[in-house]
Design an enzyme around this catalytic site. Structure first.
Site, PDB file in Angstrom:
ATOM      1  N   ASN A 151      -9.355   1.174   3.686  1.00 29.20           N
ATOM      2  CA  ASN A 151      -9.986   2.296   2.981  1.00 29.20           C
ATOM      3  C   ASN A 151      -9.029   2.746   1.882  1.00 29.20           C
ATOM      4  O   ASN A 151      -8.047   3.432   2.156  1.00 29.20           O
ATOM      5  CB  ASN A 151     -10.265   3.433   3.977  1.00 29.20           C
ATOM      6  CG  ASN A 151     -10.907   4.631   3.299  1.00 29.20           C
ATOM      7  OD1 ASN A 151     -11.315   4.558   2.143  1.00 29.20           O
ATOM      8  ND2 ASN A 151     -10.990   5.735   4.026  1.00 29.20           N
ATOM      9  N   SER A 204      -3.251   6.719  10.711  1.00 29.33           N
ATOM     10  CA  SER A 204      -1.813   6.466  10.555  1.00 29.33           C
ATOM     11  C   SER A 204      -1.377   5.108  11.106  1.00 29.33           C
ATOM     12  O   SER A 204      -0.303   4.983  11.709  1.00 29.33           O
ATOM     13  CB  SER A 204      -1.003   7.607  11.194  1.00 29.33           C
ATOM     14  OG  SER A 204      -1.253   8.819  10.517  1.00 29.33           O
ATOM     15  N   HIS A 246     -16.984   9.372   7.598  1.00 26.11           N
ATOM     16  CA  HIS A 246     -15.521   9.501   7.584  1.00 26.11           C
ATOM     17  C   HIS A 246     -15.170  10.989   7.643  1.00 26.11           C
ATOM     18  O   HIS A 246     -15.857  11.820   7.065  1.00 26.11           O
ATOM     19  CB  HIS A 246     -14.962   8.856   6.311  1.00 26.11           C
ATOM     20  CG  HIS A 246     -13.470   8.725   6.335  1.00 26.11           C
ATOM     21  ND1 HIS A 246     -12.634   9.788   6.076  1.00 26.11           N
ATOM     22  CD2 HIS A 246     -12.666   7.670   6.609  1.00 26.11           C
ATOM     23  CE1 HIS A 246     -11.373   9.379   6.183  1.00 26.11           C
ATOM     24  NE2 HIS A 246     -11.372   8.103   6.517  1.00 26.11           N
ATOM     25  N   LYS A 252      -9.645   4.779  -0.407  1.00 28.27           N
ATOM     26  CA  LYS A 252      -9.945   6.187  -0.749  1.00 28.27           C
ATOM     27  C   LYS A 252     -10.050   6.369  -2.260  1.00 28.27           C
ATOM     28  O   LYS A 252     -10.423   5.440  -2.973  1.00 28.27           O
ATOM     29  CB  LYS A 252      -8.892   7.110  -0.137  1.00 28.27           C
ATOM     30  CG  LYS A 252      -8.689   6.858   1.362  1.00 28.27           C
ATOM     31  CD  LYS A 252      -8.025   8.008   2.043  1.00 28.27           C
ATOM     32  CE  LYS A 252      -7.698   7.613   3.470  1.00 28.27           C
ATOM     33  NZ  LYS A 252      -7.369   8.718   4.326  1.00 28.27           N
ATOM     34  N   GLU A 312     -13.107  12.738   6.167  1.00 25.59           N
ATOM     35  CA  GLU A 312     -12.963  13.415   4.862  1.00 25.59           C
ATOM     36  C   GLU A 312     -14.332  13.757   4.284  1.00 25.59           C
ATOM     37  O   GLU A 312     -14.480  14.751   3.573  1.00 25.59           O
ATOM     38  CB  GLU A 312     -12.127  12.531   3.916  1.00 25.59           C
ATOM     39  CG  GLU A 312     -10.661  12.555   4.310  1.00 25.59           C
ATOM     40  CD  GLU A 312      -9.890  11.294   3.957  1.00 25.59           C
ATOM     41  OE1 GLU A 312     -10.340  10.506   3.111  1.00 25.59           O
ATOM     42  OE2 GLU A 312      -8.794  11.113   4.557  1.00 25.59           O
ATOM     43  N   GLY A 363      -3.847  10.163   8.003  1.00 21.84           N
ATOM     44  CA  GLY A 363      -2.902  10.508   6.939  1.00 21.84           C
ATOM     45  C   GLY A 363      -1.767  11.416   7.378  1.00 21.84           C
ATOM     46  O   GLY A 363      -1.011  11.913   6.546  1.00 21.84           O
ATOM     47  N   GLU A 377     -11.540   7.600  14.920  1.00 20.15           N
ATOM     48  CA  GLU A 377     -10.498   8.122  14.048  1.00 20.15           C
ATOM     49  C   GLU A 377     -10.266   9.598  14.361  1.00 20.15           C
ATOM     50  O   GLU A 377     -10.992  10.472  13.831  1.00 20.15           O
ATOM     51  CB  GLU A 377     -10.920   8.006  12.584  1.00 20.15           C
ATOM     52  CG  GLU A 377     -11.121   6.608  12.095  1.00 20.15           C
ATOM     53  CD  GLU A 377     -10.810   6.505  10.609  1.00 20.15           C
ATOM     54  OE1 GLU A 377      -9.886   5.766  10.263  1.00 20.15           O
ATOM     55  OE2 GLU A 377     -11.468   7.200   9.816  1.00 20.15           O
TER      56      GLU A 377
END
Ligand code: PEP
Length: 261
Positions: A13, A216, A98, A15, A100, A176, A170
């Site tokens: 990903n 991560s 996701h 991003k 985000e 992150g 996730e």
């Protein structure tokens, strides 16, 4: 469980990083460094602008492409949006839900379920992302959250369609942050997801669905996740932008797949 039927999947990903030139350069470097293995599928998810040029550049036998996002309607007056219909022919996979998208852009379960349906309607393979927040983890709500996100995301999806589904576990707090899940907690979460698929769609579907871990991941810690029973691969954010790191993760996924048999 016969794991041999499920190919490993390593998803990058990227991003909202890399302009067209930078993305093309990264793809070029990855194509030289990442070794292809028939048991391990690698999917690259660049930003939407770079999908078209990368789809012309990519060796489709080496990498598949995926989209990070799309709108669930097929066409119409939806300024600024791109539909799954428009992604047909460019990508094989689409990320859906996701964290985000859920947390920064306010996507709700309803949007996510519409997107899963739109993906199947347009012949794309959804990667449904699920996971608990730090607060939910502290409150011991992980299993409850996973249950709700899986049930809600798959509403109106048939057992035939589910066999093509990938679920990425996730934990929101791990994305992150540099803080990854403990393998024992990962095992419990993956078990819980498969149990849910089994309850909804039966044994065959629960064995066919692929479950990934994301949060991560790097070349140092990836083997500990890949060794967990029921884990079929990884969704990689930050480390997927580093050529050597990502190539090493793919290689370790292949080795782990061989060991699992
Ligand atoms: C992600 O983008 O889904 C992700 C897991 O990011 P990172 O690997 O950087 O935590």
């Amino acid at each position: 469980m016969n794991k041999a039927v499920r190919k490993s999947l390593i998803v990058a990903n990227w991003k909202m990083n890399l302009n067209t030139h930078q993305a093309s350069l990264l793809l070029h470097k990855l194509s030289e460094k990442v070794i292809s293995h028939t048991d391990t599928q690698v999917v690259l998810c660049p930003n939407i602008m770079t999908l078209q040029p990368l789809s012309l550049q990519v060796n489709h036998r080496q990498f598949k492409l995926g989209a990070q996002n799309f709108y669930w309607r097929d066409e119409g007056a939806y300024t600024g949006e791109v539909s799954a219909t428009m992604l047909r022919g460019l990508v094989d996979y689409v990320l859906v839900g996701h964290s985000e998208r859920r947390n920064v852009f306010g996507e709700h379960d309803r949007d996510i379920r519409h997107k899963v349906q739109a993906a199947y309607r347009n012949g794309l393979k959804p990667i449904l992302c699920v996971g608990e927040t730090a607060h939910e983890k502290a409150e011991n709500e992980t299993h409850h959250v996973l249950h709700d996100q899986v049930v809600s995301g798959l509403l109106n999806i048939t057992s035939g369609e589910v066999e093509d589904l990938t679920i990425a576990y996730e934990p929101v707090w791990a994305i992150g942050s540099g803080e990854a899940v403990q393998p024992a907690d990962l095992r419990d979460a993956v078990k819980s997801i498969r149990k849910q698929i089994h309850a909804l769609y039966g044994e065959k579907a629960s064995k066919k669905v692929r479950v990934l871990y994301g949060g991560s991941v790097n070349s140092q810690n990836c083997e500990s996740f890949l060794a967990v029973e029921g884990v079929d691969g990884l969704l990689v954010g930050g480390a997927s932008l580093k050529v050597d790191e990502f190539a090493s993760i793919v290689e370790k996924a292949h080795n782990s797949r061989k060991q699992k048999g």
